[in-house]
Design a protein around this motif. Structure first.
Motif, PDB file in Angstrom:
ATOM      1  N   VAL A  73       0.853  -1.193   0.000  1.00 32.94           N
ATOM      2  CA  VAL A  73       0.000   0.000   0.000  1.00 32.94           C
ATOM      3  C   VAL A  73       0.888   1.241   0.000  1.00 32.94           C
ATOM      4  CG1 VAL A  73      -1.722   1.318   1.304  1.00 32.94           C
ATOM      5  CG2 VAL A  73      -1.862  -1.192   1.202  1.00 32.94           C
ATOM      6  N   GLY A  74       0.578   2.194  -0.871  1.00 31.93           N
ATOM      7  CA  GLY A  74       1.432   3.383  -0.955  1.00 31.93           C
ATOM      8  C   GLY A  74       0.701   4.564  -1.562  1.00 31.93           C
ATOM      9  N   PRO A  75       1.455   5.555  -2.029  1.00 29.90           N
ATOM     10  CA  PRO A  75       0.880   6.791  -2.560  1.00 29.90           C
ATOM     11  C   PRO A  75      -0.202   6.532  -3.616  1.00 29.90           C
ATOM     12  CG  PRO A  75       3.238   7.020  -2.342  1.00 29.90           C
ATOM     13  CD  PRO A  75       2.917   5.594  -1.996  1.00 29.90           C
ATOM     14  N   GLY A  76      -1.319   7.256  -3.484  1.00 32.50           N
ATOM     15  CA  GLY A  76      -2.412   7.126  -4.445  1.00 32.50           C
ATOM     16  C   GLY A  76      -3.438   6.078  -4.050  1.00 32.50           C
ATOM     17  N   GLU A  78      -6.127   4.041  -1.672  1.00 36.37           N
ATOM     18  CA  GLU A  78      -7.084   4.361  -0.615  1.00 36.37           C
ATOM     19  C   GLU A  78      -7.240   3.160   0.315  1.00 36.37           C
ATOM     20  OE1 GLU A  78     -10.705   5.609  -2.531  1.00 36.37           O
ATOM     21  OE2 GLU A  78      -9.769   7.431  -3.325  1.00 36.37           O
ATOM     22  N   VAL A  79      -7.377   3.454   1.596  1.00 33.71           N
ATOM     23  CA  VAL A  79      -7.575   2.405   2.600  1.00 33.71           C
ATOM     24  C   VAL A  79      -8.814   2.768   3.423  1.00 33.71           C
ATOM     25  CG1 VAL A  79      -6.585   1.195   4.576  1.00 33.71           C
ATOM     26  CG2 VAL A  79      -5.093   1.963   2.723  1.00 33.71           C
ATOM     27  N   PRO A 100      -6.759   7.812   3.798  1.00 35.47           N
ATOM     28  CA  PRO A 100      -7.798   7.177   4.620  1.00 35.47           C
ATOM     29  C   PRO A 100      -9.187   7.529   4.085  1.00 35.47           C
ATOM     30  CG  PRO A 100      -6.298   8.550   5.952  1.00 35.47           C
ATOM     31  CD  PRO A 100      -6.063   8.887   4.512  1.00 35.47           C
ATOM     32  N   VAL A 101     -10.026   6.509   3.979  1.00 34.54           N
ATOM     33  CA  VAL A 101     -11.425   6.687   3.559  1.00 34.54           C
ATOM     34  C   VAL A 101     -12.273   6.063   4.661  1.00 34.54           C
ATOM     35  CG1 VAL A 101     -13.169   6.035   1.847  1.00 34.54           C
ATOM     36  CG2 VAL A 101     -10.850   6.632   1.103  1.00 34.54           C
ATOM     37  N   PHE A 102     -13.287   6.802   5.124  1.00 36.89           N
ATOM     38  CA  PHE A 102     -14.030   6.314   6.291  1.00 36.89           C
ATOM     39  C   PHE A 102     -15.368   5.696   5.899  1.00 36.89           C
ATOM     40  CE2 PHE A 102     -11.382   9.901   7.677  1.00 36.89           C
ATOM     41  CZ  PHE A 102     -10.559   9.218   8.553  1.00 36.89           C
ATOM     42  N   VAL A 103     -15.798   4.725   6.698  1.00 36.40           N
ATOM     43  CA  VAL A 103     -17.179   4.221   6.624  1.00 36.40           C
ATOM     44  C   VAL A 103     -17.758   4.276   8.031  1.00 36.40           C
ATOM     45  CG1 VAL A 103     -16.887   2.733   4.604  1.00 36.40           C
ATOM     46  CG2 VAL A 103     -16.421   1.807   6.896  1.00 36.40           C
ATOM     47  N   ASP A 104     -19.069   4.381   8.126  1.00 42.99           N
ATOM     48  CA  ASP A 104     -19.713   4.516   9.426  1.00 42.99           C
ATOM     49  C   ASP A 104     -19.664   3.193  10.199  1.00 42.99           C
ATOM     50  OD1 ASP A 104     -20.925   5.893  11.458  1.00 42.99           O
ATOM     51  OD2 ASP A 104     -22.749   6.414  10.344  1.00 42.99           O
ATOM     52  N   VAL A 105     -20.025   3.295  11.472  1.00 42.24           N
ATOM     53  CA  VAL A 105     -19.981   2.125  12.357  1.00 42.24           C
ATOM     54  C   VAL A 105     -21.399   1.720  12.746  1.00 42.24           C
ATOM     55  CG1 VAL A 105     -17.701   2.688  13.234  1.00 42.24           C
ATOM     56  CG2 VAL A 105     -19.723   3.618  14.388  1.00 42.24           C
ATOM     57  N   LYS A 106     -21.502   0.525  13.352  1.00 46.28           N
ATOM     58  CA  LYS A 106     -22.791   0.017  13.834  1.00 46.28           C
ATOM     59  C   LYS A 106     -23.009   0.523  15.263  1.00 46.28           C
ATOM     60  CE  LYS A 106     -21.226  -4.094  13.000  1.00 46.28           C
ATOM     61  NZ  LYS A 106     -21.208  -5.344  13.676  1.00 46.28           N
ATOM     62  N   PRO A 107     -24.186   0.272  15.828  1.00 47.19           N
ATOM     63  CA  PRO A 107     -24.424   0.694  17.214  1.00 47.19           C
ATOM     64  C   PRO A 107     -23.369   0.149  18.192  1.00 47.19           C
ATOM     65  CG  PRO A 107     -26.499   0.087  16.190  1.00 47.19           C
ATOM     66  CD  PRO A 107     -25.421  -0.246  15.189  1.00 47.19           C
ATOM     67  N   LYS A 125      -7.328  -0.093  -1.945  1.00 44.61           N
ATOM     68  CA  LYS A 125      -6.312  -1.153  -1.944  1.00 44.61           C
ATOM     69  C   LYS A 125      -6.461  -2.069  -0.729  1.00 44.61           C
ATOM     70  CE  LYS A 125      -2.315  -2.699  -3.683  1.00 44.61           C
ATOM     71  NZ  LYS A 125      -1.137  -2.083  -4.237  1.00 44.61           N
ATOM     72  N   ALA A 126      -7.004  -1.520   0.366  1.00 40.68           N
ATOM     73  CA  ALA A 126      -7.050  -2.313   1.599  1.00 40.68           C
ATOM     74  C   ALA A 126      -8.172  -1.827   2.508  1.00 40.68           C
ATOM     75  CB  ALA A 126      -5.703  -2.210   2.332  1.00 40.68           C
ATOM     76  N   ILE A 127      -8.533  -2.692   3.464  1.00 43.60           N
ATOM     77  CA  ILE A 127      -9.478  -2.331   4.518  1.00 43.60           C
ATOM     78  C   ILE A 127      -8.735  -2.460   5.847  1.00 43.60           C
ATOM     79  CG2 ILE A 127     -11.747  -2.771   5.558  1.00 43.60           C
ATOM     80  CD1 ILE A 127     -12.508  -4.327   3.073  1.00 43.60           C
ATOM     81  N   LEU A 128      -8.959  -1.491   6.724  1.00 41.51           N
ATOM     82  CA  LEU A 128      -8.307  -1.506   8.031  1.00 41.51           C
ATOM     83  C   LEU A 128      -9.397  -1.423   9.116  1.00 41.51           C
ATOM     84  CD1 LEU A 128      -5.010   0.333   8.792  1.00 41.51           C
ATOM     85  CD2 LEU A 128      -6.799   0.324  10.498  1.00 41.51           C
ATOM     86  N   PRO A 129     -10.010  -2.572   9.455  1.00 39.11           N
ATOM     87  CA  PRO A 129     -11.045  -2.572  10.492  1.00 39.11           C
ATOM     88  C   PRO A 129     -10.408  -2.436  11.874  1.00 39.11           C
ATOM     89  CG  PRO A 129     -10.689  -4.803   9.670  1.00 39.11           C
ATOM     90  CD  PRO A 129      -9.757  -3.912   8.898  1.00 39.11           C
ATOM     91  N   VAL A 130     -11.128  -1.820  12.796  1.00 39.67           N
ATOM     92  CA  VAL A 130     -10.599  -1.575  14.145  1.00 39.67           C
ATOM     93  C   VAL A 130     -11.430  -2.355  15.154  1.00 39.67           C
ATOM     94  CG1 VAL A 130     -10.048   0.193  15.850  1.00 39.67           C
ATOM     95  CG2 VAL A 130      -9.974   0.763  13.403  1.00 39.67           C
ATOM     96  N   HIS A 131     -10.778  -3.230  15.897  1.00 42.83           N
ATOM     97  CA  HIS A 131     -11.492  -4.006  16.929  1.00 42.83           C
ATOM     98  C   HIS A 131     -11.619  -3.138  18.187  1.00 42.83           C
ATOM     99  CE1 HIS A 131     -10.875  -7.173  14.128  1.00 42.83           C
ATOM    100  NE2 HIS A 131      -9.692  -7.582  14.558  1.00 42.83           N
ATOM    101  N   LEU A 132     -12.387  -2.065  18.045  1.00 40.44           N
ATOM    102  CA  LEU A 132     -12.464  -1.053  19.100  1.00 40.44           C
ATOM    103  C   LEU A 132     -13.025  -1.644  20.391  1.00 40.44           C
ATOM    104  CD1 LEU A 132     -11.732   2.028  18.882  1.00 40.44           C
ATOM    105  CD2 LEU A 132     -14.185   2.465  18.925  1.00 40.44           C
ATOM    106  N   THR A 133     -12.496  -1.211  21.490  1.00 44.49           N
ATOM    107  CA  THR A 133     -12.847  -1.589  22.874  1.00 44.49           C
ATOM    108  C   THR A 133     -12.403  -3.006  23.246  1.00 44.49           C
ATOM    109  OG1 THR A 133     -15.075  -2.568  22.557  1.00 44.49           O
ATOM    110  CG2 THR A 133     -14.960  -0.155  22.722  1.00 44.49           C
TER     111      THR A 133
END
Ligand SMILES: *Cc1c(COP(=O)(O)O)cnc(C)c1O
Length: 365
Positions: A73-76, A78-79, A100-107, A125-133
């Protein structure tokens, strides 16, 4: 009664004799960066994550940057990531030169896979999900989408060490996953530290070079790299604390269960899905009059925190990215309602009872 948000002195008091011995040994051996302690920790950590390889690095922000770079993943490029994370999730994408490109979250605060198709472009090019909490994202749906569109997946598992979903460990779902051992995290070093795990041996080999200037041998540099190695002392501390991680997780899950029971019908609590093992790096309630509640709890000796008050797409650093106020309504709504209660492993049941009683009192008034 005082209820602190973290208790480092309690942790040190419990471990002092063992840590002093480790400190003395590492200092006497005189190997301060890399070496046997790092290799041993990496082996144990990879096993915990159900991944073939672990690569110790200086922190999780570097882990994310290196993982993305290692995957090409590099210049140009989107993740796609979540806007409600710690700033490092998007920051690392930018550091890798990508957008960085954002998508909304669930409740439940986790990436909503049904939003992915709306964010997809030719440059994704990639997805970077966050296992928040400390709760694992819907990785089945995210991986399905990624496979269909030829995207890489890098899990931001900084808050999710030891977490599971459907019997699988955080870190075993993506092409790579990144963990933080920042002092505030569930498995914590005495300073900054992090790791990347992956099942891909070639990627692991590339990352080992990337974290050390691209040095293939003492004097041969394969490609431009970073200085982002794991300190020997930190690795030794982490190996010691790894032994107690299951107990840390058990305590945090017990604390969460007490909160859930005591706060039912009063505020929204995180749910605990059957078959999952959430590790409660954070215990986040969603509450009306959140700011007032936080002040009230403070007056009762209870420290709380907000993770995070400003969604990333509304930060000044994100002004040139797609996504303006109103674009991610669930994340924005939650940012005004979320409150992290103390959930650490040194809390007593009486302290948790006190927090519950005070929250109930606040909403009775
Ligand atoms: C803590 C954290 C990071 C960054 O970790 P560092 O080790 O401090 O670099 C990244 N993402 C999330 C979700 C975090 O909570």
């Amino acid at each position: 009664m005082k209820v602190r948000y973290v208790d480092f002195s309690g942790q040190y008091a419990a471990e002092r004799p063992r840590l002093l011995k480790i400190f003395d040994r590492v200092m006497r051996e005189g190997e301060y960066i890399s070496g046997r302690d790092v290799e041993e920790f990496e082996k144990k950590f990879a096993r915990l994550c159900g991944a073939g390889h672990a690569i110790g690095v200086a922190n999780a922000t570097d882990a994310l940057t290196l993982a993305l770079k290692g995957l090409g993943v590099g210049p140009g490029d989107e993740v796609i990531t979540a806007p409600n994370s710690f700033i490092a999730s998007a920051g690392a994408i930018a550091q890798a030169g990508a957008i960085p490109v954002f998508v909304d979250v669930k409740p439940d605060q986790l990436m909503d896979p049904s939003m992915l198709s709306g964010a997809l472009t030719r440059r994704t090019k990639a997805i970077l999900p966050v296992h928040l909490t400390g709760k694992v994202c819907d990785m089945e749906a995210i991986n399905r989408f990624a496979r269909r569109h030829g995207l890489k997946v890098v899990e931001d598992a900084a808050q999710a060490v030891g977490a599971k979903r459907g019997g699988r460990a955080a870190g075993s779902f993506g092409d790579a996953a990144c963990f933080s051992f920042h002092p505030l995290k569930n498995l914590n070093a005495a300073g900054d530290a992090g790791a990347i795990v992956t099942g891909d041996a070639a990627l692991a080999a590339r990352l080992r070079l990337l974290r050390n200037h691209g040095l293939k041998s003492r004097n041969e540099v394969s490609f431009w790299g970073y200085n982002s190695r794991l300190d020997t002392l930190q690795a030794a501390v982490l190996s010691e604390r790894l032994k107690g991680l299951a107990e840390v997780t058990r305590r945090r899950r017990l604390n969460a269960a007490l909160y859930r029971k005591g706060l039912a019908g009063v505020v929204e609590c995180p749910n605990d899905e059957p078959g999952a093992r959430d590790v409660y790096h954070l215990f986040v309630i969603q509450a009306d009059r959140r700011d007032e509640l936080q002040v009230f709890l403070k007056s009762k000796g209870i420290s709380t925190a907000i993770h995070y008050p400003t969604p990333i797409h509304l930060q000044p650093s994100a002004r040139n990215l797609r996504g303006k106020a109103g674009d991610f309504p669930e994340a924005e709504r939650q940012s005004r309602r979320i409150l992290s209660l103390p959930v650490h492993q040194y809390l007593t049941n009486r302290q948790i009872g006190h927090v519950i009683a005070c929250i109930r009192e606040f909403y009775r008034r």
